[in-house]
Write a protein that holds these residues in place. Structure first.
Motif, PDB file in Angstrom:
ATOM      1  N   TYR A 176       0.523   0.547 -29.163  1.00 52.71           N
ATOM      2  CA  TYR A 176      -0.382   0.994 -28.111  1.00 52.71           C
ATOM      3  C   TYR A 176       0.323   2.013 -27.225  1.00 52.71           C
ATOM      4  CZ  TYR A 176       1.710  -1.916 -24.388  1.00 52.71           C
ATOM      5  OH  TYR A 176       2.556  -2.473 -23.466  1.00 52.71           O
ATOM      6  N   ASN A 177      -0.468   2.866 -26.581  1.00 58.61           N
ATOM      7  CA  ASN A 177       0.029   3.866 -25.649  1.00 58.61           C
ATOM      8  C   ASN A 177      -0.107   3.367 -24.225  1.00 58.61           C
ATOM      9  OD1 ASN A 177       0.848   6.560 -26.901  1.00 58.61           O
ATOM     10  ND2 ASN A 177      -1.010   6.052 -28.051  1.00 58.61           N
ATOM     11  N   GLN A 178       0.546   4.072 -23.310  1.00 56.13           N
ATOM     12  CA  GLN A 178       0.529   3.690 -21.903  1.00 56.13           C
ATOM     13  C   GLN A 178      -0.610   4.336 -21.127  1.00 56.13           C
ATOM     14  OE1 GLN A 178       2.699   1.261 -20.827  1.00 56.13           O
ATOM     15  NE2 GLN A 178       3.153   1.228 -23.001  1.00 56.13           N
ATOM     16  N   ALA A 179      -1.152   5.467 -21.621  1.00 59.24           N
ATOM     17  CA  ALA A 179      -2.241   6.136 -20.904  1.00 59.24           C
ATOM     18  C   ALA A 179      -3.078   6.956 -21.867  1.00 59.24           C
ATOM     19  CB  ALA A 179      -1.692   7.036 -19.801  1.00 59.24           C
ATOM     20  N   VAL A 180      -4.301   7.227 -21.436  1.00 58.80           N
ATOM     21  CA  VAL A 180      -5.187   8.137 -22.169  1.00 58.80           C
ATOM     22  C   VAL A 180      -5.868   9.022 -21.127  1.00 58.80           C
ATOM     23  CG1 VAL A 180      -7.140   6.495 -22.195  1.00 58.80           C
ATOM     24  CG2 VAL A 180      -7.016   8.351 -23.894  1.00 58.80           C
ATOM     25  N   ARG A 181      -6.012  10.298 -21.498  1.00 57.02           N
ATOM     26  CA  ARG A 181      -6.741  11.236 -20.653  1.00 57.02           C
ATOM     27  C   ARG A 181      -7.885  11.823 -21.454  1.00 57.02           C
ATOM     28  NH1 ARG A 181      -4.648  15.848 -16.467  1.00 57.02           N
ATOM     29  NH2 ARG A 181      -6.686  16.820 -16.160  1.00 57.02           N
ATOM     30  N   VAL A 182      -9.078  11.785 -20.856  1.00 59.61           N
ATOM     31  CA  VAL A 182     -10.266  12.421 -21.422  1.00 59.61           C
ATOM     32  C   VAL A 182     -10.842  13.290 -20.309  1.00 59.61           C
ATOM     33  CG1 VAL A 182     -12.525  12.084 -22.490  1.00 59.61           C
ATOM     34  CG2 VAL A 182     -10.687  10.433 -22.930  1.00 59.61           C
ATOM     35  N   GLY A 183     -10.768  14.597 -20.488  1.00 64.26           N
ATOM     36  CA  GLY A 183     -11.190  15.504 -19.424  1.00 64.26           C
ATOM     37  C   GLY A 183     -10.309  15.309 -18.208  1.00 64.26           C
ATOM     38  N   ASN A 184     -10.940  15.024 -17.057  1.00 62.13           N
ATOM     39  CA  ASN A 184     -10.152  14.820 -15.846  1.00 62.13           C
ATOM     40  C   ASN A 184      -9.947  13.338 -15.515  1.00 62.13           C
ATOM     41  OD1 ASN A 184     -12.771  14.226 -14.989  1.00 62.13           O
ATOM     42  ND2 ASN A 184     -12.541  15.251 -13.019  1.00 62.13           N
ATOM     43  N   ARG A 185     -10.325  12.454 -16.436  1.00 59.26           N
ATOM     44  CA  ARG A 185     -10.195  11.003 -16.233  1.00 59.26           C
ATOM     45  C   ARG A 185      -8.957  10.484 -16.961  1.00 59.26           C
ATOM     46  NH1 ARG A 185     -14.202   7.120 -14.898  1.00 59.26           N
ATOM     47  NH2 ARG A 185     -13.528   5.013 -15.405  1.00 59.26           N
ATOM     48  N   VAL A 186      -8.145   9.715 -16.247  1.00 58.31           N
ATOM     49  CA  VAL A 186      -6.947   9.103 -16.810  1.00 58.31           C
ATOM     50  C   VAL A 186      -7.050   7.593 -16.637  1.00 58.31           C
ATOM     51  CG1 VAL A 186      -4.429   8.902 -16.640  1.00 58.31           C
ATOM     52  CG2 VAL A 186      -5.532  11.134 -16.299  1.00 58.31           C
ATOM     53  N   GLU A 187      -6.792   6.872 -17.720  1.00 58.09           N
ATOM     54  CA  GLU A 187      -6.744   5.402 -17.696  1.00 58.09           C
ATOM     55  C   GLU A 187      -5.351   4.989 -18.155  1.00 58.09           C
ATOM     56  OE1 GLU A 187      -9.350   3.256 -17.043  1.00 58.09           O
ATOM     57  OE2 GLU A 187     -11.008   4.679 -17.016  1.00 58.09           O
ATOM     58  N   THR A 188      -4.751   4.028 -17.459  1.00 64.66           N
ATOM     59  CA  THR A 188      -3.463   3.511 -17.917  1.00 64.66           C
ATOM     60  C   THR A 188      -3.653   2.118 -18.513  1.00 64.66           C
ATOM     61  OG1 THR A 188      -2.806   2.360 -15.873  1.00 64.66           O
ATOM     62  CG2 THR A 188      -2.245   4.724 -16.058  1.00 64.66           C
ATOM     63  N   SER A 189      -2.733   1.762 -19.380  1.00 66.43           N
ATOM     64  CA  SER A 189      -2.649   0.364 -19.780  1.00 66.43           C
ATOM     65  C   SER A 189      -1.928  -0.362 -18.640  1.00 66.43           C
ATOM     66  CB  SER A 189      -1.877   0.232 -21.094  1.00 66.43           C
ATOM     67  OG  SER A 189      -0.546   0.667 -20.931  1.00 66.43           O
ATOM     68  N   GLY A 190      -1.901  -1.664 -18.686  1.00 64.84           N
ATOM     69  CA  GLY A 190      -1.229  -2.418 -17.639  1.00 64.84           C
ATOM     70  C   GLY A 190       0.252  -2.097 -17.618  1.00 64.84           C
ATOM     71  N   GLN A 191       0.758  -1.809 -16.428  1.00 60.79           N
ATOM     72  CA  GLN A 191       2.175  -1.492 -16.243  1.00 60.79           C
ATOM     73  C   GLN A 191       2.824  -2.624 -15.468  1.00 60.79           C
ATOM     74  OE1 GLN A 191       3.455   1.706 -17.567  1.00 60.79           O
ATOM     75  NE2 GLN A 191       1.496   1.230 -18.541  1.00 60.79           N
ATOM     76  N   GLY A 192       3.911  -3.140 -16.025  1.00 65.68           N
ATOM     77  CA  GLY A 192       4.657  -4.208 -15.364  1.00 65.68           C
ATOM     78  C   GLY A 192       5.866  -3.665 -14.643  1.00 65.68           C
ATOM     79  N   GLY A 193       6.612  -4.553 -14.038  1.00 66.00           N
ATOM     80  CA  GLY A 193       7.789  -4.183 -13.274  1.00 66.00           C
ATOM     81  C   GLY A 193       9.063  -4.190 -14.089  1.00 66.00           C
ATOM     82  N   TRP A 194       8.999  -3.711 -15.313  1.00 71.32           N
ATOM     83  CA  TRP A 194      10.149  -3.671 -16.214  1.00 71.32           C
ATOM     84  C   TRP A 194      10.900  -2.351 -16.088  1.00 71.32           C
ATOM     85  CZ3 TRP A 194       5.184  -4.399 -18.670  1.00 71.32           C
ATOM     86  CH2 TRP A 194       4.505  -3.199 -18.933  1.00 71.32           C
ATOM     87  N   ASP A 195      12.148  -2.350 -16.593  1.00 72.27           N
ATOM     88  CA  ASP A 195      12.870  -1.092 -16.724  1.00 72.27           C
ATOM     89  C   ASP A 195      12.750  -0.635 -18.180  1.00 72.27           C
ATOM     90  OD1 ASP A 195      14.769  -2.536 -18.239  1.00 72.27           O
ATOM     91  OD2 ASP A 195      16.253  -2.550 -16.627  1.00 72.27           O
ATOM     92  N   ASP A 196      13.396   0.455 -18.532  1.00 74.14           N
ATOM     93  CA  ASP A 196      13.262   0.991 -19.889  1.00 74.14           C
ATOM     94  C   ASP A 196      13.805   0.060 -20.965  1.00 74.14           C
ATOM     95  OD1 ASP A 196      11.875   3.257 -19.171  1.00 74.14           O
ATOM     96  OD2 ASP A 196      13.668   4.516 -19.032  1.00 74.14           O
TER      97      ASP A 196
END
Length: 140
Positions: free
Chosen positions: A22-42
């Motif tokens: 899975y990806n972390q974000a998707v952009r369609v036109g000017n709309r951006v949706e993120t997947s859930g982001q946690g408080g992790w490091d790399d």
């Protein structure tokens, strides 16, 4: 309609794309949706302190939004998921840090927000996950 463009945040996002497909974000036109982001490091480590974990989750949202050409100032909706702690449930500690981060990162913008208590998240040490919707250029 614009074609969707997907984004994997360098570091942890590349790992999740490879391992979990899975990806972390998707952009369609000017709309951006993120997947859930946690408080992790790399390296998928989580801070001991809840406050540090929430702040890191906000940082991860910011990194991911930037990849898609957006920022916290473009955010119109936030969904946050919280694992209650024995001493706080989803009360003062969670809310205080969330609201501080909203004010710091979004200025006068007050998005819609849905906060949900859950029994578990995607990693055993995770206590918070944040998902956002942004409209790029809509700085209201």
């Amino acid at each position: 309609m614009s074609e969707p463009e997907f984004f994997a945040t360098p570091g942890y996002g590349d790992t999740q794309l490879e391992k979990m497909h899975y990806n972390q974000a998707v952009r369609v036109g000017n709309r951006v949706e993120t997947s859930g982001q946690g408080g992790w490091d790399d390296d998928w480590n989580f801070p001991e302190a809840l406050e540090d974990e929430i702040v890191q989750a906000f940082e991860n949202v910011e990194r991911t939004l930037a990849l898609a050409g957006a920022s916290w100032r473009d955010v119109i909706a936030v969904n946050s998921y919280h694992v209650p702690t024995a001493d706080d449930s989803i009360g003062d500690d969670h809310n205080r840090v969330m609201v501080e981060q909203f004010r710091t990162r979004m200025g006068a913008r007050a998005p819609i927000w849905t906060e949900v208590g859950v029994t578990a998240l995607g990693a055993p040490k995770m206590r918070v996950e944040i998902r956002v919707t942004a409209i790029v250029g809509d700085r209201g």
